[in-house]
Design a protein around this motif. Structure first.
Motif, PDB file in Angstrom:
ATOM      1  N   PHE A  44       2.704  -9.117  15.226  1.00  0.00           N
ATOM      2  CA  PHE A  44       1.620  -8.981  14.027  1.00  0.00           C
ATOM      3  C   PHE A  44       0.293  -8.635  14.635  1.00  0.00           C
ATOM      4  CE2 PHE A  44       4.822 -11.825  12.332  1.00  0.00           C
ATOM      5  CZ  PHE A  44       4.914 -11.496  10.935  1.00  0.00           C
ATOM      6  N   ASP A  45      -0.400  -7.842  13.663  1.00  0.00           N
ATOM      7  CA  ASP A  45      -1.762  -7.746  13.983  1.00  0.00           C
ATOM      8  C   ASP A  45      -2.529  -8.717  13.061  1.00  0.00           C
ATOM      9  OD1 ASP A  45      -1.366  -5.493  15.473  1.00  0.00           O
ATOM     10  OD2 ASP A  45      -1.095  -4.195  13.604  1.00  0.00           O
ATOM     11  N   TYR A  46      -3.416  -9.253  13.984  1.00  0.00           N
ATOM     12  CA  TYR A  46      -4.439 -10.216  13.224  1.00  0.00           C
ATOM     13  C   TYR A  46      -5.305  -9.273  12.518  1.00  0.00           C
ATOM     14  CZ  TYR A  46      -8.023 -13.476  12.123  1.00  0.00           C
ATOM     15  OH  TYR A  46      -8.959 -14.296  11.453  1.00  0.00           O
ATOM     16  N   VAL A  47      -5.484  -9.188  11.098  1.00  0.00           N
ATOM     17  CA  VAL A  47      -6.607  -8.651  10.217  1.00  0.00           C
ATOM     18  C   VAL A  47      -7.137  -9.476   9.230  1.00  0.00           C
ATOM     19  CG1 VAL A  47      -6.758  -6.563   8.692  1.00  0.00           C
ATOM     20  CG2 VAL A  47      -5.104  -6.394  10.427  1.00  0.00           C
ATOM     21  N   PRO A  48      -8.274 -10.011   9.564  1.00  0.00           N
ATOM     22  CA  PRO A  48      -9.142 -10.725   8.440  1.00  0.00           C
ATOM     23  C   PRO A  48      -8.905 -10.242   7.040  1.00  0.00           C
ATOM     24  CG  PRO A  48     -10.555 -10.469  10.280  1.00  0.00           C
ATOM     25  CD  PRO A  48      -9.325  -9.262  10.309  1.00  0.00           C
ATOM     26  N   THR A  63       3.889  -6.180   5.934  1.00  0.00           N
ATOM     27  CA  THR A  63       2.937  -5.153   6.599  1.00  0.00           C
ATOM     28  C   THR A  63       2.447  -5.443   7.924  1.00  0.00           C
ATOM     29  OG1 THR A  63       1.199  -7.094   6.036  1.00  0.00           O
ATOM     30  CG2 THR A  63       1.698  -5.435   4.124  1.00  0.00           C
ATOM     31  N   ARG A  64       3.202  -6.469   8.570  1.00  0.00           N
ATOM     32  CA  ARG A  64       2.986  -6.794   9.958  1.00  0.00           C
ATOM     33  C   ARG A  64       1.352  -6.926  10.476  1.00  0.00           C
ATOM     34  NH1 ARG A  64       6.966  -3.375  13.938  1.00  0.00           N
ATOM     35  NH2 ARG A  64       5.941  -4.826  15.281  1.00  0.00           N
ATOM     36  N   ARG A  65       0.814  -7.560   9.280  1.00  0.00           N
ATOM     37  CA  ARG A  65      -0.453  -7.962   9.528  1.00  0.00           C
ATOM     38  C   ARG A  65      -0.696  -9.164   8.528  1.00  0.00           C
ATOM     39  NH1 ARG A  65      -3.877  -2.881   7.170  1.00  0.00           N
ATOM     40  NH2 ARG A  65      -4.316  -4.834   5.822  1.00  0.00           N
ATOM     41  N   GLY A  66      -1.755 -10.005   9.204  1.00  0.00           N
ATOM     42  CA  GLY A  66      -2.003 -11.348   8.598  1.00  0.00           C
ATOM     43  C   GLY A  66      -3.318 -12.100   9.143  1.00  0.00           C
ATOM     44  N   VAL A  67      -3.438 -13.531   8.878  1.00  0.00           N
ATOM     45  CA  VAL A  67      -4.248 -14.183   9.533  1.00  0.00           C
ATOM     46  C   VAL A  67      -3.675 -15.419   9.775  1.00  0.00           C
ATOM     47  CG1 VAL A  67      -6.258 -13.327   8.202  1.00  0.00           C
ATOM     48  CG2 VAL A  67      -4.836 -15.153   7.275  1.00  0.00           C
ATOM     49  N   CYS A  68      -4.502 -16.532  10.348  1.00  0.00           N
ATOM     50  CA  CYS A  68      -3.852 -17.643  11.127  1.00  0.00           C
ATOM     51  C   CYS A  68      -2.927 -18.305  10.171  1.00  0.00           C
ATOM     52  CB  CYS A  68      -5.100 -18.697  11.125  1.00  0.00           C
ATOM     53  SG  CYS A  68      -6.336 -17.872  12.212  1.00  0.00           S
ATOM     54  N   GLN A  69      -3.100 -18.534   8.949  1.00  0.00           N
ATOM     55  CA  GLN A  69      -2.206 -19.389   8.076  1.00  0.00           C
ATOM     56  C   GLN A  69      -0.627 -18.618   8.285  1.00  0.00           C
ATOM     57  OE1 GLN A  69      -4.906 -18.342   6.487  1.00  0.00           O
ATOM     58  NE2 GLN A  69      -4.199 -17.225   4.385  1.00  0.00           N
TER      59      GLN A  69
END
Length: 88
Positions: A44-48, A63-69
């Protein structure tokens, strides 16, 4: 701690991710969890602001993107899948 919860629910997208990351129980649960954590971090990519606090995990997976949760919800669901108790 093994049952699905509001944000940690199995889905088809999660099953596909599980197959791709080769999620299966091993002899050493702690090593498995460390490897799973690394796999999720790499995949995953970390994306705020990529998701919201109430976004389903499928959105982050697709989307292979997300945040901490998102990472926590996915990790929890995959750990529960192999009968490792997990809470968020």
């Amino acid at each position: 701690m093994l049952m699905p919860s509001q944000f940690a629910q199995p889905s088809e997208a999660l099953r596909e991710l599980s197959d791709e990351l080769r999620v299966e129980r091993r002899d050493d649960p702690l090593m498995f969890l460390r490897e799973l954590n690394e796999s999720i971090y790499s995949w995953f990519d970390y994306v705020p602001k990529a998701t919201h606090v109430d976004s389903p995990i499928d959105h982050a997976i697709e989307t292979r993107r997300g945040v901490c949760q998102d990472f926590a919800h996915i990790m929890t669901t995959l750990a529960r899948q192999v009968k490792i108790r997990a809470v968020m």
